[in-house]
Design a protein around this motif. Structure first.
Motif, PDB file in Angstrom:
ATOM      1  N   GLU A   1      32.303   4.556  20.695  1.00  0.00           N
ATOM      2  CA  GLU A   1      32.533   3.675  19.544  1.00  0.00           C
ATOM      3  C   GLU A   1      33.987   3.242  19.469  1.00  0.00           C
ATOM      4  O   GLU A   1      34.288   2.100  19.124  1.00  0.00           O
ATOM      5  N   GLU A   2      34.877   4.163  19.803  1.00  0.00           N
ATOM      6  CA  GLU A   2      36.308   3.869  19.641  1.00  0.00           C
ATOM      7  C   GLU A   2      36.821   2.825  20.619  1.00  0.00           C
ATOM      8  O   GLU A   2      37.942   2.333  20.473  1.00  0.00           O
TER       9      GLU A   2
ATOM     10  N   ASP B   1      36.995  11.537  12.517  1.00  0.00           N
ATOM     11  CA  ASP B   1      36.384  10.253  12.873  1.00  0.00           C
ATOM     12  C   ASP B   1      35.814  10.398  14.275  1.00  0.00           C
ATOM     13  O   ASP B   1      36.569  10.336  15.233  1.00  0.00           O
ATOM     14  N   ASP B   2      34.543  10.625  14.470  1.00  0.00           N
ATOM     15  CA  ASP B   2      33.537  10.512  13.435  1.00  0.00           C
ATOM     16  C   ASP B   2      32.672  11.765  13.431  1.00  0.00           C
ATOM     17  O   ASP B   2      31.501  11.724  13.107  1.00  0.00           O
TER      18      ASP B   2
ATOM     19  N   ASP C   1      29.830   6.427   9.340  1.00  0.00           N
ATOM     20  CA  ASP C   1      31.196   6.432   9.877  1.00  0.00           C
ATOM     21  C   ASP C   1      32.180   6.554   8.726  1.00  0.00           C
ATOM     22  O   ASP C   1      31.871   6.235   7.581  1.00  0.00           O
ATOM     23  N   VAL C   2      33.358   6.999   9.059  1.00  0.00           N
ATOM     24  CA  VAL C   2      34.368   7.277   8.033  1.00  0.00           C
ATOM     25  C   VAL C   2      34.998   5.989   7.503  1.00  0.00           C
ATOM     26  O   VAL C   2      34.943   4.943   8.145  1.00  0.00           O
TER      27      VAL C   2
ATOM     28  N   HIS D   1      29.146   8.500  15.579  1.00  0.00           N
ATOM     29  CA  HIS D   1      29.696   8.595  16.943  1.00  0.00           C
ATOM     30  C   HIS D   1      30.474   9.896  17.128  1.00  0.00           C
ATOM     31  O   HIS D   1      31.032  10.443  16.177  1.00  0.00           O
TER      32      HIS D   1
HETATM   33 MN    MN Z   1      34.521   5.865  13.437  1.00  0.00          MN
END
Ligand code: MN
Ligand code: MN
Length: 462
Positions: free
Chosen positions: A297-298, A267-268, A340-341, A107
């Motif tokens: 995403e967040e 991120d990310d 993703d992280v 993302h």
């Molecule tokens: Mn993320």
């Protein structure tokens, strides 16, 4: 019988610090990869900016805008921009999509502070913006630091203007004020979640009144006049705008050894960059490879640019149709790295982590079998079979990797887009890199780790 040392060598999983086990050449490659990444971060501080930067880059590598009515052949490179905020890039494989496709999904939105639809107001002869934060932030981290303003305003005639102010050294920037410690006795006694309230994330936008106008809102009017002179917009235009405040500083090496990068938006965008650059270098993969740079995403992946929308499903249906197949038949055979992280083990806060199942800076790409919270809720738990397949691929290609879980059981939790891809019947696992100070305005990652994620995605695409 083998001696203890030989037995341990044979049977036990080892900790491998990339700084020790990688060749000098690999470490140097990681450093060079980090240079391109820092540029990517500085150019793309919002999802739109990342999407546009990526398109420009992709075009320079021979990628063309996807046209579903055109017939593509193996090695063709295409991109598809979804509503300006999410992007798909793909390279058609020798087998097309008949054995499924290989997906890497990351993302490109990051936590930040957005302007409200009616942002500008005046209080005590200062002009301020009302805001609404985006994503999971610790609000106190966003005060008393330089912020830049990015985004798009659509005017009443339908035309738009893109704003990017506060990034050049001659630009003005913005900030959210905080209370001086001398008067903060009450504030300092509050819990961290209450000390700075969301409604108080007000952004300083100016302080001079319009000289010939002696009314109570003359500072607001003066600032609106200046905004109008610069961008040709009126107060009503803020209603059709997406304006985001992000840290104004640039990505920078951290530490005497320059092994780490500190920046806003790892991120990310770290995983997005690794997946994107891997796709850029693919020539004729066996199966079609696809990198998706998703938005939202967040905030739960909702909306038509997030992974809960059908834009990827539709794209795959179009790709499948090229081979005379149905999208669902391709999806069932497809495999995905949800990039993703993860939370890097931080010795200062070691109590929140479970050491053995945490990921560590410099130990390479992180495989995360599941995320979620409260007893594996809200996650896609990758199957043993797919974990096995990915692990073997990484080992075969000499990628430095580790496993990670997001902290201690019941310490909190979080999710990724893995579950939305899994909902399409795709085999998926989370793969990313460790991040220190995740979701803060200045996150930290290691150059070795992002380079190893790039190599992991390459291995998976092959
Ligand atoms: Mn993320
Ligand atoms: Mn996040």
């Amino acid at each position: 019988m083998l001696k203890g040392k030989e037995l341990a060598e044979k049977l036990l999983l080892k900790k491998k610090n990339g700084g020790r086990v990688l060749s000098e050449e690999e470490i140097q490659n990681a450093g060079e990869f980090g240079e391109g990444y820092k540029k990517f971060l500085d150019e793309g501080k919002t999802e739109r900016e990342v999407a546009y930067y990526a398109i420009k880059y992709a075009k320079s590598k021979g990628f063309e805008q996807f046209d579903k009515d055109k017939k593509y052949k193996p090695g063709d490179k295409i991109y598809y921009l979804n509503k300006e905020r999410s992007l798909i890039v793909a390279v058609i494989g020798k087998n097309g999509s008949k054995n499924g496709v290989r997906l890497a999904v990351a993302h490109i939105d990051s936590p930040r502070v957005d302007l409200k639809p009616r942002p500008l107001y005046e209080d005590s002869e200062m002009a301020l913006f009302k805001t609404h934060y985006y994503g999971g932030i610790k609000k106190y981290q966003w005060t008393a630091m330089p912020l830049s303003l990015h985004g798009r305003v659509v005017k009443s005639d339908g035309s738009h203007i893109d704003i990017r102010l506060g990034e050049d050294k001659d630009d003005p920037c913005f900030c959210i004020t905080d209370l001086l410690p001398h008067l903060a006795r009450e504030q300092m006694g509050k819990t961290m979640s209450k000390a700075i309230l969301g409604e108080n994330l007000n952004v300083l936008a100016g302080s001079l009144p319009l000289r010939e106008y002696d009314e109570s809102n003359s500072v607001k009017l003066n600032i609106m006049r200046l905004i109008n002179e610069k961008y040709g917009i009126t107060e009503e235009d803020f209603i059709s705008a997406e304006l985001e405040l992000v840290p104004a500083y640039k990505a920078q090496d951290i530490g005497f050894d320059r092994s780490l990068i500190g920046a806003y938006g790892h991120d990310d965008r770290s995983c997005a960059y690794a997946c994107f650059i891997a796709a850029m270098g693919m020539q004729q993969p066996e199966d079609t490879i696809i990198t998706v740079l998703a938005d939202k995403e967040e905030i739960g992946s909702d909306g038509n640019t997030g992974m809960q929308s059908s834009f990827l499903k539709y794209f795959i249906a179009d790709i499948a149709a090229q081979d005379g197949l149905k999208g669902r038949d391709v999806l069932r055979k497809s495999k995905c790295l949800s990039a993703d992280v993860n939370a890097a083990f931080d010795p200062t806060y070691s109590g929140e982590y479970e050491a053995a199942n945490s990921c560590y800076v410099n130990r390479g790409a992180v495989i995360t079998k599941y995320t979620g919270s409260g007893g594996k809720s809200d996650t896609s738990d990758a199957s043993a079979e797919f974990m096995g397949e990915v692990r073997n691929t990484l080992n075969k290609e000499n990628v430095l990797w580790q496993t990670g879980q997001l902290g201690k059981v019941d310490a909190g939790g979080g999710g990724t887009i893995a579950k939305y891809v899994a909902n399409l019947c795709v085999d998926v696992v989370d793969m990313g890199i460790p991040v220190l100070s995740m979701h803060s305005p200045f996150e930290v990652i290691s150059k070795i780790d992002i380079y190893m994620l790039y190599k992991a995605v390459l291995a998976f695409f092959k």
